[in-house]
Design a protein around this motif. Structure first.
Motif, PDB file in Angstrom:
ATOM      1  N   UNK A  64     -66.124  -5.139  47.533  1.00 58.35           N
ATOM      2  CA  UNK A  64     -67.329  -5.132  48.347  1.00 58.35           C
ATOM      3  C   UNK A  64     -68.270  -4.028  47.878  1.00 58.35           C
ATOM      4  N   UNK A  65     -69.556  -4.347  47.757  1.00 57.65           N
ATOM      5  CA  UNK A  65     -70.526  -3.369  47.256  1.00 57.65           C
ATOM      6  C   UNK A  65     -70.764  -2.228  48.249  1.00 57.65           C
ATOM      7  N   UNK A  66     -70.480  -2.470  49.512  1.00 53.12           N
ATOM      8  CA  UNK A  66     -70.657  -1.409  50.515  1.00 53.12           C
ATOM      9  C   UNK A  66     -71.830  -1.691  51.439  1.00 53.12           C
ATOM     10  N   UNK A  67     -71.706  -1.217  52.683  1.00 54.30           N
ATOM     11  CA  UNK A  67     -72.774  -1.425  53.669  1.00 54.30           C
ATOM     12  C   UNK A  67     -74.096  -0.863  53.161  1.00 54.30           C
ATOM     13  N   UNK A  68     -74.048   0.363  52.616  1.00 53.13           N
ATOM     14  CA  UNK A  68     -75.281   1.037  52.173  1.00 53.13           C
ATOM     15  C   UNK A  68     -76.033   0.237  51.124  1.00 53.13           C
ATOM     16  N   UNK A  69     -75.388  -0.056  49.971  1.00 49.91           N
ATOM     17  CA  UNK A  69     -76.095  -0.800  48.924  1.00 49.91           C
ATOM     18  C   UNK A  69     -76.593  -2.170  49.387  1.00 49.91           C
ATOM     19  N   UNK A  70     -75.790  -2.866  50.188  1.00 53.67           N
ATOM     20  CA  UNK A  70     -76.210  -4.206  50.647  1.00 53.67           C
ATOM     21  C   UNK A  70     -77.415  -4.103  51.575  1.00 53.67           C
ATOM     22  N   UNK A  71     -77.323  -3.221  52.542  1.00 50.15           N
ATOM     23  CA  UNK A  71     -78.412  -3.121  53.519  1.00 50.15           C
ATOM     24  C   UNK A  71     -79.672  -2.556  52.870  1.00 50.15           C
ATOM     25  N   UNK A  72     -79.488  -1.644  51.913  1.00 54.09           N
ATOM     26  CA  UNK A  72     -80.658  -1.103  51.205  1.00 54.09           C
ATOM     27  C   UNK A  72     -81.355  -2.199  50.397  1.00 54.09           C
ATOM     28  N   UNK A  73     -80.570  -3.087  49.782  1.00 54.57           N
ATOM     29  CA  UNK A  73     -81.170  -4.193  49.027  1.00 54.57           C
ATOM     30  C   UNK A  73     -81.960  -5.106  49.965  1.00 54.57           C
ATOM     31  N   UNK A  74     -81.415  -5.321  51.155  1.00 49.14           N
ATOM     32  CA  UNK A  74     -82.126  -6.160  52.138  1.00 49.14           C
ATOM     33  C   UNK A  74     -83.425  -5.485  52.566  1.00 49.14           C
TER      34      UNK A  74
ATOM     35  N   UNK B 288     -92.660 -22.120  43.330  1.00 46.42           N
ATOM     36  CA  UNK B 288     -92.110 -23.156  42.459  1.00 46.42           C
ATOM     37  C   UNK B 288     -91.593 -22.514  41.169  1.00 46.42           C
ATOM     38  N   UNK B 289     -90.370 -22.904  40.779  1.00 44.44           N
ATOM     39  CA  UNK B 289     -89.821 -22.414  39.511  1.00 44.44           C
ATOM     40  C   UNK B 289     -90.470 -23.177  38.357  1.00 44.44           C
ATOM     41  N   UNK B 290     -90.838 -24.414  38.650  1.00 43.03           N
ATOM     42  CA  UNK B 290     -91.527 -25.292  37.703  1.00 43.03           C
ATOM     43  C   UNK B 290     -92.122 -26.392  38.565  1.00 43.03           C
ATOM     44  N   UNK B 291     -92.927 -27.256  37.975  1.00 42.32           N
ATOM     45  CA  UNK B 291     -93.546 -28.323  38.769  1.00 42.32           C
ATOM     46  C   UNK B 291     -92.473 -29.116  39.503  1.00 42.32           C
ATOM     47  N   UNK B 292     -92.622 -29.222  40.828  1.00 42.67           N
ATOM     48  CA  UNK B 292     -91.695 -30.034  41.617  1.00 42.67           C
ATOM     49  C   UNK B 292     -90.370 -29.382  41.935  1.00 42.67           C
ATOM     50  N   UNK B 293     -90.190 -28.108  41.589  1.00 44.44           N
ATOM     51  CA  UNK B 293     -88.907 -27.439  41.805  1.00 44.44           C
ATOM     52  C   UNK B 293     -89.105 -26.196  42.679  1.00 44.44           C
ATOM     53  N   UNK B 294     -88.702 -26.309  43.939  1.00 46.76           N
ATOM     54  CA  UNK B 294     -88.836 -25.188  44.875  1.00 46.76           C
ATOM     55  C   UNK B 294     -87.824 -24.105  44.518  1.00 46.76           C
ATOM     56  N   UNK B 295     -88.312 -22.876  44.552  1.00 47.10           N
ATOM     57  CA  UNK B 295     -87.457 -21.763  44.155  1.00 47.10           C
ATOM     58  C   UNK B 295     -87.205 -20.846  45.355  1.00 47.10           C
ATOM     59  N   UNK B 296     -85.957 -20.674  45.711  1.00 45.73           N
ATOM     60  CA  UNK B 296     -85.580 -19.700  46.730  1.00 45.73           C
ATOM     61  C   UNK B 296     -84.341 -18.978  46.214  1.00 45.73           C
ATOM     62  N   UNK B 297     -84.486 -17.685  46.005  1.00 44.14           N
ATOM     63  CA  UNK B 297     -83.421 -16.913  45.384  1.00 44.14           C
ATOM     64  C   UNK B 297     -82.600 -16.131  46.406  1.00 44.14           C
ATOM     65  N   UNK B 298     -81.581 -15.458  45.906  1.00 44.82           N
ATOM     66  CA  UNK B 298     -80.820 -14.515  46.723  1.00 44.82           C
ATOM     67  C   UNK B 298     -81.206 -13.105  46.276  1.00 44.82           C
ATOM     68  N   UNK B 299     -80.995 -12.147  47.168  1.00 48.22           N
ATOM     69  CA  UNK B 299     -81.488 -10.784  46.911  1.00 48.22           C
ATOM     70  C   UNK B 299     -80.483  -9.694  47.211  1.00 48.22           C
ATOM     71  N   UNK B 300     -79.400 -10.073  47.871  1.00 49.73           N
ATOM     72  CA  UNK B 300     -78.373  -9.096  48.235  1.00 49.73           C
ATOM     73  C   UNK B 300     -77.020  -9.651  47.801  1.00 49.73           C
ATOM     74  N   UNK B 301     -76.408  -9.003  46.816  1.00 54.02           N
ATOM     75  CA  UNK B 301     -75.100  -9.432  46.314  1.00 54.02           C
ATOM     76  C   UNK B 301     -74.033  -8.575  46.985  1.00 54.02           C
ATOM     77  N   UNK B 302     -73.127  -9.198  47.716  1.00 52.62           N
ATOM     78  CA  UNK B 302     -72.113  -8.439  48.450  1.00 52.62           C
ATOM     79  C   UNK B 302     -71.038  -7.852  47.540  1.00 52.62           C
ATOM     80  N   UNK B 303     -70.981  -8.343  46.298  1.00 51.56           N
ATOM     81  CA  UNK B 303     -69.895  -7.911  45.417  1.00 51.56           C
ATOM     82  C   UNK B 303     -70.418  -6.954  44.351  1.00 51.56           C
TER      83      UNK B 303
END
Ligand SMILES: [Zn+2]
Length: 258
Positions: A188-198, A165-180
């Motif tokens: 494009x950030x590249x296959x390597x950086x993207x896959x490494x972030x994943x 939860x980011x705060x009461x009643x607020x579900x938090x789901x973020x992103x972790x791999x930015x393609x740009x």
């Protein structure tokens, strides 16, 4: 940037190896896909929606309310969700503050009123979810604390979440791999950086240094994709779409109210 096929293959192999570790442990890998800055019908948006459809992948579109044209999303099928991408995507950062639509100095009540007015435009769409994905992934904590009262059930930013939860009643789901690669020509950030972030986020979840309950999020920006970015997305969805032990989760499941 010229990247040798060898390093690209090595990056895909390392990604595949990490997925295999999850499989060996009898665990399921959860991915989700957020794409930012949709608003109007463009060839790039059509391509994005087509890719989601042909690959049968759930896609969460973070839509800019001020520029929203409902007709552009008339054909959005059951796999598509609409999230709220701020209000107008205008940078209001004070001098010295990082780019943000919601500067620390803005009174919370004013920001809440702006968000509510903007949400009314999107809320008519049947696939709209009251989840805020703030532009530049930035939101002051005092405003996050008021999101549930303002009618939001979810918040999506960038980086491993500190809690479900980011705060009461607020579900938090973020992103972790930015393609740009925003600071390196917006290509494009590249296959390597993207896959490494994943792999980093997956390994952190597997080892317990990141919340294992958070789906690993891929962040795209269809409006600035070059051919390399499109090819990568196509390859990713093709490689993982039918892999046993990998699920592409839909936003309504991830952000269900609790
Ligand atoms: Zn944006």
């Amino acid at each position: 940037m010229v990247v040798g096929a060898g390093s690209v293959n090595a990056a895909w192999q390392a990604f595949s190896d990490e997925l295999a570790r999850w499989c060996d442990a009898g665990r399921t890998v959860d991915f989700w896909w957020r794409d930012d800055d949709a608003a109007q019908a463009t060839p790039a948006l059509a391509r994005l929606l087509g890719l989601a459809q042909t690959s049968a992948t759930p896609l969460a579109l973070a839509v800019i309310p001020a520029h929203f044209e409902a007709e552009a999303f008339a054909q959005a099928g059951l796999m598509i969700s609409l999230l709220q991408h701020g209000t107008d995507h205008r940078n209001r950062a004070a001098p010295g503050e990082k780019k943000t639509e919601f500067p620390a100095a803005e009174p919370v009540a004013g920001a809440v009123a702006r968000l509510a007015a903007a949400r009314a435009r999107l809320a008519l769409h049947p696939r709209f979810l009251p989840v805020l994905a703030p532009p530049w992934n930035r939101l002051p904590e005092p405003l996050a604390a008021q999101l549930a009262a303002a009618g939001f059930q979810g918040l999506s930013r960038y980086g491993a979440r500190a809690g479900a939860l980011a705060a009461a009643g607020v579900v938090q789901v973020n992103t972790h791999i930015d393609l740009i690669a925003w600071r390196a020509g917006r290509g494009f950030a590249g296959d390597g950086p993207c896959l490494q972030a994943a792999v980093r986020h997956l390994a952190a979840k597997r080892e317990g240094t990141a919340d294992p309950g958070e789906a690993t999020g891929w962040l795209s920006h269809h409006g600035v994709h070059d051919e390399e970015a499109w090819s990568f997305l196509e390859r990713l969805l093709e490689a993982t779409g039918h892999m046993s032990g990998v699920r592409w989760r839909a936003a309504p499941e991830l952000f269900h109210a609790r």
